[in-house]
Design an enzyme around this catalytic site. Sequence first.
Site, PDB file in Angstrom:
ATOM      1  N   ARG A  70      67.348  38.255  40.239  1.00 28.12           N
ATOM      2  CA  ARG A  70      66.835  39.188  41.246  1.00 28.12           C
ATOM      3  C   ARG A  70      67.910  40.190  41.688  1.00 28.12           C
ATOM      4  O   ARG A  70      67.612  41.337  41.993  1.00 28.12           O
ATOM      5  CB  ARG A  70      66.286  38.416  42.452  1.00 28.12           C
ATOM      6  CG  ARG A  70      65.011  37.650  42.092  1.00 28.12           C
ATOM      7  CD  ARG A  70      64.242  37.184  43.319  1.00 28.12           C
ATOM      8  NE  ARG A  70      65.002  36.278  44.143  1.00 28.12           N
ATOM      9  CZ  ARG A  70      65.218  36.445  45.447  1.00 28.12           C
ATOM     10  NH1 ARG A  70      64.704  37.475  46.072  1.00 28.12           N
ATOM     11  NH2 ARG A  70      65.928  35.581  46.114  1.00 28.12           N
ATOM     12  N   MET A  95      55.590  43.104  46.331  1.00 26.86           N
ATOM     13  CA  MET A  95      55.554  41.652  46.418  1.00 26.86           C
ATOM     14  C   MET A  95      56.766  41.002  45.759  1.00 26.86           C
ATOM     15  O   MET A  95      56.644  40.150  44.873  1.00 26.86           O
ATOM     16  CB  MET A  95      54.235  41.127  45.819  1.00 26.86           C
ATOM     17  CG  MET A  95      53.005  41.698  46.489  1.00 26.86           C
ATOM     18  SD  MET A  95      52.995  41.514  48.294  1.00 26.86           S
ATOM     19  CE  MET A  95      52.304  39.889  48.439  1.00 26.86           C
ATOM     20  N   LEU A  98      63.653  40.956  48.498  1.00 28.76           N
ATOM     21  CA  LEU A  98      64.853  41.719  48.160  1.00 28.76           C
ATOM     22  C   LEU A  98      66.111  40.876  48.397  1.00 28.76           C
ATOM     23  O   LEU A  98      66.147  40.038  49.301  1.00 28.76           O
ATOM     24  CB  LEU A  98      64.927  42.986  49.014  1.00 28.76           C
ATOM     25  CG  LEU A  98      63.804  43.998  48.795  1.00 28.76           C
ATOM     26  CD1 LEU A  98      63.994  45.206  49.705  1.00 28.76           C
ATOM     27  CD2 LEU A  98      63.720  44.442  47.340  1.00 28.76           C
ATOM     28  N   HIS A 114      53.807  43.664  57.010  1.00 22.59           N
ATOM     29  CA  HIS A 114      53.376  42.291  56.721  1.00 22.59           C
ATOM     30  C   HIS A 114      52.061  42.037  57.457  1.00 22.59           C
ATOM     31  O   HIS A 114      51.947  42.375  58.645  1.00 22.59           O
ATOM     32  CB  HIS A 114      54.465  41.307  57.167  1.00 22.59           C
ATOM     33  CG  HIS A 114      54.113  39.897  56.850  1.00 22.59           C
ATOM     34  ND1 HIS A 114      54.130  39.396  55.560  1.00 22.59           N
ATOM     35  CD2 HIS A 114      53.691  38.877  57.637  1.00 22.59           C
ATOM     36  CE1 HIS A 114      53.751  38.136  55.570  1.00 22.59           C
ATOM     37  NE2 HIS A 114      53.479  37.794  56.825  1.00 22.59           N
ATOM     38  N   ASP A 150      60.620  38.238  55.699  1.00 26.45           N
ATOM     39  CA  ASP A 150      59.846  38.765  56.831  1.00 26.45           C
ATOM     40  C   ASP A 150      60.501  38.447  58.179  1.00 26.45           C
ATOM     41  O   ASP A 150      59.803  38.184  59.164  1.00 26.45           O
ATOM     42  CB  ASP A 150      58.397  38.232  56.796  1.00 26.45           C
ATOM     43  CG  ASP A 150      57.690  38.568  55.489  1.00 26.45           C
ATOM     44  OD1 ASP A 150      57.891  39.680  54.982  1.00 26.45           O
ATOM     45  OD2 ASP A 150      56.945  37.713  54.971  1.00 26.45           O
ATOM     46  N   GLU A 179      46.941  48.456  59.672  1.00 21.18           N
ATOM     47  CA  GLU A 179      48.149  48.783  58.887  1.00 21.18           C
ATOM     48  C   GLU A 179      48.217  50.282  58.628  1.00 21.18           C
ATOM     49  O   GLU A 179      49.277  50.902  58.730  1.00 21.18           O
ATOM     50  CB  GLU A 179      48.126  48.048  57.533  1.00 21.18           C
ATOM     51  CG  GLU A 179      48.306  46.546  57.641  1.00 21.18           C
ATOM     52  CD  GLU A 179      48.407  45.879  56.282  1.00 21.18           C
ATOM     53  OE1 GLU A 179      48.378  46.567  55.243  1.00 21.18           O
ATOM     54  OE2 GLU A 179      48.522  44.645  56.254  1.00 21.18           O
TER      55      GLU A 179
HETATM   56  C1  GAR Z   1      49.070  44.961  52.637  1.00 19.64           C
HETATM   57  O1  GAR Z   1      48.024  44.327  53.311  1.00 19.64           O
HETATM   58  C2  GAR Z   1      50.397  44.421  53.115  1.00 19.64           C
HETATM   59  O2  GAR Z   1      50.367  44.001  54.436  1.00 19.64           O
HETATM   60  C3  GAR Z   1      50.612  43.267  52.182  1.00 19.64           C
HETATM   61  O3  GAR Z   1      50.120  43.702  50.939  1.00 19.64           O
HETATM   62  C4  GAR Z   1      49.052  44.594  51.149  1.00 19.64           C
HETATM   63  C5  GAR Z   1      49.230  45.800  50.252  1.00 19.64           C
HETATM   64  O4  GAR Z   1      48.118  46.630  50.290  1.00 19.64           O
HETATM   65  N1  GAR Z   1      51.995  42.938  52.102  1.00 19.64           N
HETATM   66  C6  GAR Z   1      52.455  41.702  52.061  1.00 19.64           C
HETATM   67  O5  GAR Z   1      51.723  40.725  52.059  1.00 19.64           O
HETATM   68  C7  GAR Z   1      53.962  41.593  52.008  1.00 19.64           C
HETATM   69  N2  GAR Z   1      54.379  40.247  52.316  1.00 19.64           N
HETATM   70  P1  GAR Z   1      48.175  48.094  49.669  1.00 19.64           P
HETATM   71  O6  GAR Z   1      48.771  47.973  48.263  1.00 19.64           O
HETATM   72  O7  GAR Z   1      46.750  48.511  49.624  1.00 19.64           O
HETATM   73  O8  GAR Z   1      49.009  48.945  50.572  1.00 19.64           O
END
Ligand code: GAR
Length: 206
Positions: A70, A95, A98, A114, A150, A179
């Site tokens: 990584r 996903m 880092l 998140h 997170d 979001e």
């Molecule tokens: C979002 O809901 C975000 O909160 C989540 O992935 C989704 C991406 O949606 N992120 C995580 O779970 C990170 N731990 P998108 O590709 O439509 O923006």
Amino acid sequence: MAERGPVRLAVLVSGNGTNLQAIMDHIASGEINATIVCVVSNRQDAFALERAEKHGIPAIALESGAYANRREYDAALVEILRNHGAQLVVLAGFMRILTDVMVTAYPHAIMNIHPALLPAFPGLHAQKQALDHGVRFAGCTVHFVDCGTDTGPIILQAVVPVREDDTEESLSARIQHEEHRIYPEAVRLFCAGKICVDGRRVRLSP
Ligand code: GAR
């Protein structure tokens, strides 16, 4: 006072890219003083890359297969981001965890969204964790990224109710709606120079 130029953003994605879309839309409407210099995905098939291309933004797939670990992957990522002159890195459904290689290259300049009210339910499947736990309120959090999962300083949060008949899908949709509101707002505040990090507290200027 000299006017600030647009902040150079890099957006990292893995999937659909609806948060990327929300940020692109807020830049296009002039609400965020920024320009997206590149979108990088760890998955070649991420729909988010198509969204970027449609806006004429360099869309780069950086898959992890060629890297031994990584940290090496993150070193390649830092090189791409530096070559594009990125000043703020926005994780929008990226996903991957880092490493210190990325985090030290961009101190307090990497944001993540998140789908939970942190510090509750970090990690994967946050919405399912919330339902399984039986909480009455769920939500989403924009935070700076540190070396934990997170765990970084919290910038903005939004709360949504959990309904009796909610499924993971229905709760996720309600959270995503929020979001798309708070992530552009957090990016806007950063680009306007209105965010100051004081230990774990993030201070927002009026
Ligand atoms: C979002 O809901 C975000 O909160 C989540 O992935 C989704 C991406 O949606 N992120 C995580 O779970 C990170 N731990 P998108 O590709 O439509 O923006």
